[in-house]
Structure formats: structure tokens, C-alpha cells
Design an enzyme around this catalytic site. Structure first.
Site, PDB file in Angstrom:
ATOM      1  N   ASP A 108     -14.388  -4.148 -26.594  1.00 25.85           N
ATOM      2  CA  ASP A 108     -14.944  -4.222 -25.241  1.00 25.85           C
ATOM      3  C   ASP A 108     -14.383  -3.035 -24.441  1.00 25.85           C
ATOM      4  O   ASP A 108     -14.961  -1.959 -24.428  1.00 25.85           O
ATOM      5  CB  ASP A 108     -14.543  -5.584 -24.663  1.00 25.85           C
ATOM      6  CG  ASP A 108     -15.211  -5.907 -23.350  1.00 25.85           C
ATOM      7  OD1 ASP A 108     -16.199  -5.256 -23.001  1.00 25.85           O
ATOM      8  OD2 ASP A 108     -14.738  -6.831 -22.655  1.00 25.85           O
ATOM      9  N   ASP A 164     -15.780 -16.918 -29.553  1.00 31.13           N
ATOM     10  CA  ASP A 164     -15.654 -18.224 -28.905  1.00 31.13           C
ATOM     11  C   ASP A 164     -15.938 -18.185 -27.411  1.00 31.13           C
ATOM     12  O   ASP A 164     -16.002 -17.119 -26.786  1.00 31.13           O
ATOM     13  CB  ASP A 164     -14.236 -18.754 -29.093  1.00 31.13           C
ATOM     14  CG  ASP A 164     -13.233 -18.013 -28.204  1.00 31.13           C
ATOM     15  OD1 ASP A 164     -13.286 -16.769 -28.160  1.00 31.13           O
ATOM     16  OD2 ASP A 164     -12.412 -18.678 -27.552  1.00 31.13           O
TER      17      ASP A 164
HETATM   18  P1  5GP Z   1     -10.817  -5.265 -25.374  1.00 28.66           P
HETATM   19  O1  5GP Z   1      -9.335  -5.078 -25.512  1.00 28.66           O
HETATM   20  O2  5GP Z   1     -11.611  -4.316 -26.232  1.00 28.66           O
HETATM   21  O3  5GP Z   1     -11.262  -5.243 -23.947  1.00 28.66           O
HETATM   22  O4  5GP Z   1     -11.113  -6.762 -25.791  1.00 28.66           O
HETATM   23  C1  5GP Z   1     -11.332  -7.231 -27.031  1.00 28.66           C
HETATM   24  C2  5GP Z   1     -11.264  -8.738 -27.033  1.00 28.66           C
HETATM   25  O5  5GP Z   1     -11.900  -9.341 -25.874  1.00 28.66           O
HETATM   26  C3  5GP Z   1     -12.021  -9.286 -28.212  1.00 28.66           C
HETATM   27  O6  5GP Z   1     -11.209  -9.319 -29.386  1.00 28.66           O
HETATM   28  C4  5GP Z   1     -12.451 -10.657 -27.723  1.00 28.66           C
HETATM   29  O7  5GP Z   1     -11.424 -11.581 -27.953  1.00 28.66           O
HETATM   30  C5  5GP Z   1     -12.632 -10.490 -26.234  1.00 28.66           C
HETATM   31  N1  5GP Z   1     -14.066 -10.284 -25.859  1.00 28.66           N
HETATM   32  C6  5GP Z   1     -14.605  -9.180 -25.324  1.00 28.66           C
HETATM   33  N2  5GP Z   1     -15.924  -9.324 -25.117  1.00 28.66           N
HETATM   34  C7  5GP Z   1     -16.242 -10.568 -25.541  1.00 28.66           C
HETATM   35  C8  5GP Z   1     -17.486 -11.317 -25.590  1.00 28.66           C
HETATM   36  O8  5GP Z   1     -18.582 -10.872 -25.212  1.00 28.66           O
HETATM   37  N3  5GP Z   1     -17.407 -12.570 -26.106  1.00 28.66           N
HETATM   38  C9  5GP Z   1     -16.246 -13.119 -26.554  1.00 28.66           C
HETATM   39  N4  5GP Z   1     -16.305 -14.366 -27.039  1.00 28.66           N
HETATM   40  N5  5GP Z   1     -15.057 -12.457 -26.527  1.00 28.66           N
HETATM   41  C10 5GP Z   1     -15.060 -11.190 -26.016  1.00 28.66           C
END
Ligand code: 5GP
Length: 182
Positions: A108, A164
Site C-alpha cells: 500500500d 482480512d
Molecule cells: P503498507 O506498509 O504498504 O502501507 O501496508 C501494507 C499492509 O497494510 C498490508 O500487509 C495489509 O496488512 C494492510 N493493507 C493495506 N491495504 C489493504 C487493503 O486494501 N485491505 C486489507 N485487508 N489490508 C490492507
């Protein structure tokens, strides 16, 4: 596939079918296999969200000599000025001079991926490749781009196939997206 799904009062609609997931997992497995130089990489499945993607991906990869590890992050407030520091737990293999493949559910902002790669790099692997089921390029705060991506999606909340909502619905075979308000 259900038309609409209610989870914790939120409505989700079908987004990516089981068949489409299967096709893209096969593609990613092929690309990943071609990019690996050693027959025995260390595969790191990042729990919890990537368990289903990893299960399908490693079966498609078919590398019998690859070792599979299951890792998690522990977040804690460190003394550093950056605040939240993430540490990898569960890594039981020595990754020095080895090819490592991180298998993640979704990138993300890219912050988690960046932390993980920085942490693993300190352990002296030969290479690190990053495979993700989903990537939200518009949400990036880091510029990090995974090496292997099954699906690039807009910055909307999705569930299913390991992902989830409040610990629920990881079991779904298809991926659902949150319904836009009319
Ligand atoms: P980042 O560090 O890249 O912002 O976040 C990654 C983590 O955010 C992922 O491993 C997941 O746990 C959570 N996450 C980000 N976007 C989503 C989404 O659309 N749905 C879900 N269920 N989790 C998300």
C-alpha cells in the site's frame, strides 16, 4: 461468488475472481522462476495476509529445494525519531549469501516492504526479490515498486483470498472491494 457481502456493517462487491487470481499467480510464478539464479531460494511468506497467495505461488513455482519460512512483523515504539519500528520475527534460516523471495499480500504505502527489505539486507543475502499479490501504486509513500505483482489496483480497501477485515473473511476464494457510496 456472492453479489454483495456485508462485513462489520460495510458492503463489499466482487472484484477479482478465483479464476483470474489463479491465472495471475501462474504468471507471477513463471516470471519469478525465470528471474531466480539459484534452484534453492528461501521463500518468506509474510503472515497473516499472504498465506493463501503463498500456498498457491509455491505450488506453481515447484522448487522442491526451496525452503519456506513464515515471518511476521512485530511493531513497537522504539526510541528512534521515526517512531514505529518493525522487526521481522520467525525467520529461522540463515539468509547470508542466499536468494530470498518475500511473498506479501499487498503493498500500500510501501512502508512495511521498505522496513522489511532494510532489515533483511543487514543479514547479507545474495539477492532479495519481492512478490506481491496486490499493489496500490497511487498510495505509495516510498516509491517502492515490487519486482513481481499479480494485480495493480486503485487505492480502495479490499478483502478476501487471505486479506482480512478485523481478522475476518480471509477464507474467501475471490477478492472483494469496498462498495462506493452512491
Ligand atoms: P503498507 O506498509 O504498504 O502501507 O501496508 C501494507 C499492509 O497494510 C498490508 O500487509 C495489509 O496488512 C494492510 N493493507 C493495506 N491495504 C489493504 C487493503 O486494501 N485491505 C486489507 N485487508 N489490508 C490492507
Amino acid at each position: 461468488m456472492e453479489k454483495e457481502l456485508k462485513v462489520n456493517g460495510l458492503t463489499f462487491v466482487p472484484y477479482i475472481t478465483e479464476d483470474e487470481i489463479s491465472r495471475q499467480v501462474k504468471r507471477v510464478a513463471g516470471e519469478l522462476r525465470d528471474s531466480l539464479t539459484d534452484p534453492d531460494p528461501i521463500l518468506l511468506c509474510v503472515l497473516n495476509g499472504a498465506f493463501m497467495f503463498a500456498a498457491d505461488l509455491v505450488r506453481e513455482l515447484g522448487l522442491n529445494d526451496a525452503k519456506i519460512n513464515f515471518v511476521r512483523y512485530s511493531s513497537y515504539s522504539g526510541t528512534s525519531s521515526t517512531g514505529n519500528v518493525k522487526e521481522i520475527i520467525g525467520l529461522t534460516e540463515d539468509i547470508k549469501d542466499r536468494d530470498v523471495v518475500i511473498i506479501e499480500d499487498i503493498v500500500d504505502t510501501g512502508l512495511t516492504a521498505q522496513h522489511m527489505i532494510e532489515d533483511l539486507t543487514k543479514k547479507g543475502p545474495k539477492s532479495i526479490r519481492f512478490a506481491t499479490l496486490l499493489h496500490k501504486p497511487e498510495s505509495s509513500k516510498t516509491g517502492f515498486v515490487p519486482d513481481h505483482i499479480a494485480f495493480s489496483i486503485p487505492p480502495k480497501f479490499i478483502i478476501g483470498y487471505g486479506l482480512d477485515l478485523d481478522g475476518k473473511v480471509r477464507n474467501l476464494k475471490d477478492i472483494y472491494v469496498i462498495k462506493e457510496e452512491d
